[in-house]
Design a protein around this motif. Structure first.
Motif, PDB file in Angstrom:
ATOM      1  N   ASN A   3      -2.871  -5.474  -5.058  1.00 27.18           N
ATOM      2  CA  ASN A   3      -2.176  -5.655  -5.211  1.00 27.18           C
ATOM      3  C   ASN A   3      -0.978  -5.407  -4.310  1.00 27.18           C
ATOM      4  N   PRO A   4      -0.303  -6.265  -3.523  1.00 29.44           N
ATOM      5  CA  PRO A   4       1.066  -6.458  -2.351  1.00 29.44           C
ATOM      6  C   PRO A   4       2.340  -6.420  -3.257  1.00 29.44           C
ATOM      7  N   PHE A   5       2.746  -7.024  -4.614  1.00 28.95           N
ATOM      8  CA  PHE A   5       2.973  -6.808  -5.314  1.00 28.95           C
ATOM      9  C   PHE A   5       3.687  -6.433  -5.983  1.00 28.95           C
ATOM     10  N   ASN A   6       3.222  -4.980  -6.520  1.00 31.79           N
ATOM     11  CA  ASN A   6       3.193  -3.998  -7.474  1.00 31.79           C
ATOM     12  C   ASN A   6       4.092  -3.089  -7.129  1.00 31.79           C
ATOM     13  N   GLU A   7       4.589  -3.063  -6.119  1.00 31.18           N
ATOM     14  CA  GLU A   7       5.635  -1.774  -5.943  1.00 31.18           C
ATOM     15  C   GLU A   7       5.533  -0.598  -6.078  1.00 31.18           C
ATOM     16  N   VAL A   8       4.338  -0.236  -6.338  1.00 31.96           N
ATOM     17  CA  VAL A   8       3.599   1.129  -5.811  1.00 31.96           C
ATOM     18  C   VAL A   8       4.210   1.945  -4.388  1.00 31.96           C
ATOM     19  N   THR A  13       2.465   3.272   1.171  1.00 31.64           N
ATOM     20  CA  THR A  13       2.894   3.734   2.705  1.00 31.64           C
ATOM     21  C   THR A  13       1.525   3.658   3.181  1.00 31.64           C
ATOM     22  N   ASP A  14       0.044   2.778   2.351  1.00 32.51           N
ATOM     23  CA  ASP A  14      -0.725   2.747   2.934  1.00 32.51           C
ATOM     24  C   ASP A  14      -0.296   1.538   4.352  1.00 32.51           C
ATOM     25  N   ASP A  15       0.140   0.940   3.998  1.00 34.59           N
ATOM     26  CA  ASP A  15       0.485  -0.796   4.971  1.00 34.59           C
ATOM     27  C   ASP A  15       1.147  -0.126   6.083  1.00 34.59           C
ATOM     28  N   ALA A  16       2.232   1.112   5.960  1.00 33.47           N
ATOM     29  CA  ALA A  16       2.914   1.962   7.769  1.00 33.47           C
ATOM     30  C   ALA A  16       2.104   2.754   7.961  1.00 33.47           C
ATOM     31  N   GLU A  17       1.139   2.683   7.059  1.00 32.76           N
ATOM     32  CA  GLU A  17       0.308   3.637   8.075  1.00 32.76           C
ATOM     33  C   GLU A  17      -0.496   3.033   8.894  1.00 32.76           C
ATOM     34  N   LEU A  18      -1.061   1.620   7.656  1.00 31.82           N
ATOM     35  CA  LEU A  18      -2.305   0.606   9.553  1.00 31.82           C
ATOM     36  C   LEU A  18      -1.477  -0.285  10.060  1.00 31.82           C
ATOM     37  N   GLN A  38      -4.801 -11.180   3.207  1.00 31.50           N
ATOM     38  CA  GLN A  38      -5.323 -11.908   3.043  1.00 31.50           C
ATOM     39  C   GLN A  38      -5.316 -13.657   2.074  1.00 31.50           C
ATOM     40  N   ALA A  39      -6.067 -12.448   0.420  1.00 31.99           N
ATOM     41  CA  ALA A  39      -6.494 -13.072  -0.556  1.00 31.99           C
ATOM     42  C   ALA A  39      -5.204 -13.769  -0.698  1.00 31.99           C
ATOM     43  N   TRP A  40      -3.989 -12.804  -0.824  1.00 31.44           N
ATOM     44  CA  TRP A  40      -2.358 -13.531  -1.588  1.00 31.44           C
ATOM     45  C   TRP A  40      -1.994 -14.445  -1.185  1.00 31.44           C
ATOM     46  N   PHE A  79       6.435  -3.717   5.243  1.00 33.64           N
ATOM     47  CA  PHE A  79       5.678  -4.659   5.301  1.00 33.64           C
ATOM     48  C   PHE A  79       5.750  -6.091   4.620  1.00 33.64           C
ATOM     49  N   ARG A  80       5.154  -5.425   3.467  1.00 32.76           N
ATOM     50  CA  ARG A  80       4.928  -6.796   2.302  1.00 32.76           C
ATOM     51  C   ARG A  80       6.548  -7.859   2.808  1.00 32.76           C
ATOM     52  N   THR A  81       7.659  -7.046   3.069  1.00 35.33           N
ATOM     53  CA  THR A  81       8.548  -8.408   2.993  1.00 35.33           C
ATOM     54  C   THR A  81       8.535  -8.952   3.919  1.00 35.33           C
TER      55      THR A  81
END
Length: 294
Positions: A3-8, A13-18, A38-40, A79-81
């Motif tokens: 869930n990209p919006f849960n602020e965890v 960190t996972d996004d940044a590494e990817l 993609q699904a979001w 990255f989410r933003t």
């Protein structure tokens, strides 16, 4: 499910590494990064244009922009933003399509519902799916269609803040507005939609005559529900309140809880052939050259 919006922090960190891997030419890293979101993006698009097929096109347009612009992402924001700002700007400025091609107001929508006759449910032997599933399709289609009565900005803010339950901090970052402004816009969208449903919809106000079961056959006859090709209802489907459990918040106003629950019980849909489409994009020469993909 991610869930990209849960602020965890771990998710960021996972996004940044990817992102790091993708910018270094790691195709698998880029593919994983896009599929996490993609699904979001697709479920935002569904609520903007109504028709899943059109929403798939919108999703592909958004994610093509993300992939081709990834080399410009410098990490100044999450990255989410960055990704969901691209999404927001795209859906706010794209050409009209799907359910938007015939603009609706709450008045015209009410007139269309009221002009649909109350009928008995279809004979179970005459349709290829169970009757409860047809009624569910009618309910989701009708309530999803109500979102088209909001203007695009209201609709997007409502989707983020009410359906996905994002905080005003996250919502304001994505929409590039102040947190106060995001809260005010969300409050107006909630009020407009709730007022309409409270005056029209039997799901929210038991005193209203409109009932999904009574309208199902009429929706079928008018072409709004197709038993042969249902858009939303399925026997087994994820719900918004399940996949966004970390972000969906309880509403303090008791009178508005019933309508909010309707939208949080809407399906969380998966775009078809998402992996195949993404791989076709990543095989494009311009994308491979820009990102130096292995």
């Amino acid at each position: 499910m991610h869930n990209p919006f849960n602020e965890v922090v771990g998710d960021e960190t996972d996004d940044a590494e990817l992102v790091r891997r993708a910018k270094n030419g790691d195709r698998d890293g880029l593919e994983t990064l896009i599929l996490r979101h993609q699904a979001w993006v697709y479920n935002i698009a569904v609520r903007m244009v109504f028709h899943p097929h059109d929403a798939e096109e919108v999703t592909q347009e958004v994610l093509t922009k993300v992939v081709t612009r990834l080399s410009t992402f410098q990490g100044d924001s999450k990255f989410r933003t960055w990704l969901y700002r691209i999404t927001a700007n795209h859906v706010l400025n794209m050409k009209r399509r799907g359910g938007e091609t015939q603009p609706q107001t709450f008045s015209t929508y009410a007139a269309a519902i009221n002009s649909t006759p109350d009928l008995d449910l279809p004979d179970p032997s005459s349709v290829p799916v169970d009757i409860p599933l047809l009624v569910e399709e009618a309910k989701i289609a009708c309530t999803a269609g109500m979102l088209l009565c909001l203007d695009r900005r209201q609709r997007l803010i409502f989707t983020l803040g009410e359906v996905f339950g994002v905080t005003d901090t996250v919502g304001s970052e994505v929409m590039e507005m102040s947190a106060d402004n995001f809260r005010q816009c969300l409050a107006r969208a909630r009020h407009d939609l709730y007022q309409f449903m409270n005056n029209q919809c039997g799901l929210v106000n038991a005193n209203n005559p409109c009932r999904c079961r009574k309208k199902t056959k009429g929706f079928i006859e008018d072409g709004h529900v197709d038993p042969q090709h249902m858009l939303f209802a399925a026997a087994h489907v994820k719900r918004i309140h399940e996949v966004a459990a970390d972000t969906v918040h309880e509403i303090d106003d008791v009178t508005e809880r019933s309508y909010a629950a309707i939208y949080r019980d809407h399906p969380f849909l998966d775009p078809s052939e998402q992996v195949q489409w993404l791989r076709r994009v990543l095989d494009r020469p311009d994308v491979r050259t820009t990102l130096h993909l292995n």
